[in-house]
Motif scaffolding. Structure first.
Motif, PDB file in Angstrom:
ATOM      1  N   VAL A 337       0.838  -1.210   0.000  1.00  0.00           N
ATOM      2  CA  VAL A 337       0.000   0.000   0.000  1.00  0.00           C
ATOM      3  C   VAL A 337       0.870   1.255   0.000  1.00  0.00           C
ATOM      4  O   VAL A 337       0.570   2.236  -0.696  1.00  0.00           O
ATOM      5  N   ALA A 341       0.742   4.146  -2.801  1.00  0.00           N
ATOM      6  CA  ALA A 341       0.439   5.527  -2.428  1.00  0.00           C
ATOM      7  C   ALA A 341       1.521   6.487  -2.917  1.00  0.00           C
ATOM      8  O   ALA A 341       1.221   7.560  -3.449  1.00  0.00           O
ATOM      9  N   LEU A 364      -4.367  13.412  -0.509  1.00  0.00           N
ATOM     10  CA  LEU A 364      -5.014  12.119  -0.321  1.00  0.00           C
ATOM     11  C   LEU A 364      -4.008  10.980  -0.352  1.00  0.00           C
ATOM     12  O   LEU A 364      -4.051  10.065   0.484  1.00  0.00           O
ATOM     13  N   PHE A 365      -3.070  11.025  -1.310  1.00  0.00           N
ATOM     14  CA  PHE A 365      -2.064   9.971  -1.397  1.00  0.00           C
ATOM     15  C   PHE A 365      -1.115  10.003  -0.192  1.00  0.00           C
ATOM     16  O   PHE A 365      -0.698   8.945   0.307  1.00  0.00           O
ATOM     17  N   LEU A 368      -2.997   8.444   2.676  1.00  0.00           N
ATOM     18  CA  LEU A 368      -3.031   6.993   2.493  1.00  0.00           C
ATOM     19  C   LEU A 368      -1.695   6.372   2.879  1.00  0.00           C
ATOM     20  O   LEU A 368      -1.643   5.329   3.556  1.00  0.00           O
ATOM     21  N   PHE A 369      -0.609   7.009   2.483  1.00  0.00           N
ATOM     22  CA  PHE A 369       0.728   6.529   2.821  1.00  0.00           C
ATOM     23  C   PHE A 369       0.926   6.516   4.338  1.00  0.00           C
ATOM     24  O   PHE A 369       1.377   5.513   4.912  1.00  0.00           O
ATOM     25  N   ALA A 371      -1.340   6.514   6.696  1.00  0.00           N
ATOM     26  CA  ALA A 371      -2.227   5.535   7.316  1.00  0.00           C
ATOM     27  C   ALA A 371      -1.631   4.132   7.218  1.00  0.00           C
ATOM     28  O   ALA A 371      -1.677   3.347   8.190  1.00  0.00           O
ATOM     29  N   ALA A 372      -1.062   3.801   6.064  1.00  0.00           N
ATOM     30  CA  ALA A 372      -0.427   2.497   5.895  1.00  0.00           C
ATOM     31  C   ALA A 372       0.791   2.350   6.793  1.00  0.00           C
ATOM     32  O   ALA A 372       1.010   1.306   7.422  1.00  0.00           O
TER      33      ALA A 372
END
Length: 475
Positions: A337, A341, A364-365, A368-369, A371-372
């Motif tokens: 992920v 991202a 957003l990316f 996401l990064f 969060a991963a």
């Protein structure tokens, strides 16, 4: 009759409250790690004004804590193998207190830099030994989430530093108060560690069986006494058990032993690839990344706050997942992920340039990064090495591991802006995405699963991989 490891696994959740309390006290070291790392972000502007610092001078003040962390990480493990986990953590609390006081009263930039080095010594020691201590007192079934408390407290410490920065911004001598406040949790950390038992595994290694039994009873509570005796039997029968097993000399040379090599490759490799993935550059330079994507200055700062919140909120998710899904599955999935991202961020920066219509897609990316990272890499980066290393060299091996972590952190942070100028945002984050993909492959091939296993069982399983003699075999 069930084996000791089976008994321990079945009884791992019988009385979780005492060991959770022990882990929370030890994890205050992680909170200090996070606070002292994050507080400089809000203090720096006033420090520059008070001392008339140049850009280079500011960089020295900021990065000096990483130098201290490298030294602290390198030295703490060897000391803990000699003298125990608890005394070195108590000493680290004293170092944190001293560093906070030095920083709060520093009359010059030079002495502030020295104070930051002292704080770094405490951070390096805490990053090394807090995960080891928690892993050695935790029952196998819940070891992942208990060691994960360290990462949660690091994240909480960073958020508290941001809150202190905001709250004290208009107070006279604000940056001095920001640094000085860290003395409060440092004193609590030291006092709490004085009340906790020594690691029962370290005591068993030194042949102090009765003290190991007493320590186990304290951290396991008033549950089944037979479970404590079963766990103690496994400790005293482990591959490294006995007073004569602890190496008296040549602890660093012992890391070259074939029985240590598979664990060392996994632990150090995880630190190098984890830091090279660019995780800290995204955190350190998030406003600059967002501005380069087209956001205005105020929006970039707001988006950065959002990144911090995501990091904090997602960390407990990873703590709950690590004992359910396993270390390698969680990390491997997270690395994939992360790669996707960062590849998306690179593509967005390449396509959008300074077009603000692409800016929030870049945010957003990044979210996401992060969060991963928060749910996978940041949770397991301390758990995995604290579980893999043989007991007789665990502290020293963690020293090399965390020295690798802090050194790579320093190098990646140092080169990020240069890479950004040379390759642009698209090229830089494509490179980091490739490292994340490599981390996924490395995880699948080199990092063994440790979920639900006792530390002694993990040590027995890794020994044959290296061609080392099994427990009880002639040496």
């Amino acid at each position: 009759m069930a084996s000791p490891s089976t008994t321990v696994a079945r009884s791992g959740g019988a009385s979780l409250r005492p060991v959770t309390g022990v882990a929370l006290v030890a994890a205050i070291g992680g909170l200090l790690f996070g606070y002292d790392t994050g507080v400089i972000s809000g203090a720096l502007l006033d420090i520059e004004s008070d001392f008339g610092l140049s850009s280079f001078g500011s960089g020295v003040v900021v990065s000096s804590i990483l130098v201290g962390a490298m030294i602290g990480a390198a030295g703490a493990g060897n000391l803990s193998d000699r003298y125990g986990r608890r005394p070195v953590l108590v000493a680290a609390a004293g170092i944190f207190t001293l560093g906070a006081a030095m920083a709060a009263f520093a009359p010059s930039a030079a002495l502030l830099t020295a104070a930051r080095v002292v704080l770094g010594l405490g951070i390096g020691a805490a990053s090394n030994l807090v995960p080891v201590y928690i892993a050695e007192v935790a029952p196998p079934r819940f070891r992942g989430r208990l060691v994960g408390l360290n990462q949660l407290m690091i994240t909480l410490g960073i958020v508290l530093a941001y809150v202190a920065n905001y709250t004290l911004k208009d107070v006279p001598h604000d940056w001095r108060w920001m640094f000085g406040l860290a003395a409060v949790p440092a004193v609590l950390f030291g006092a709490g560690m004085l009340l906790l038992p020594e690691s029962p595994r370290w005591l068993a290694l030194r042949g102090a069986t009765e003290r190991a039994r007493a320590a186990l009873r304290r951290v396991r509570g008033d549950g089944d006494p037979g479970a404590v005796e079963g766990e103690l039997a496994e400790l005293t029968a482990g591959p490294a058990a006995g007073a004569g097993a602890a190496p008296r000399r040549g602890r660093w040379r012992a890391l070259a032993d074939r029985s240590v090599r598979p664990a060392l490759v996994a632990g150090v490799g995880l630190q190098i690839l984890g830091q090279a993935s660019g995780v800290n550059t995204v955190i350190y330079y998030a406003p600059k990344i967002f501005e380069s994507s087209g956001l205005g200055s105020s929006s970039a700062v707001l988006a950065t706050v959002g990144v911090g919140v995501v990091n904090l909120v997602m960390t407990p998710v990873g703590m709950l997942a690590v004992d359910r899904f396993g270390r390698t599955r969680l990390l491997g999935t997270g690395a994939v992920v992360m790669a996707l991202a960062l590849a998306g961020l690179a593509a967005t920066l390449a396509a959008g340039g300074q077009d603000s219509s692409f800016a929030w897609l870049a945010v957003l990316f990044v979210v996401l990064f992060i969060a991963a990272v928060a749910t996978t890499l940041n949770v397991v980066v301390f758990i995995i090495p604290s579980e893999l290393y043989p007991l007789r060299v665990r502290g020293t091996a963690m020293s090399l591991t965390m020295f690798s972590n802090w050194t790579m952190n320093f190098l990646v942070s140092l080169t990020f802006l240069t890479l950004l100028d040379a390759l642009g945002g698209a090229g830089t984050f494509t490179l980091y995405a490739a490292v994340c993909a490599l981390l996924a492959v490395f995880t699948a091939r080199r990092i063994p699963e440790t979920r639900g296993k006792s530390l002694e069982q993990i040590e027995r399983e890794l020994a044959p991989r290296a061609g080392a003699p099994r427990a009880g075999a002639p040496r």
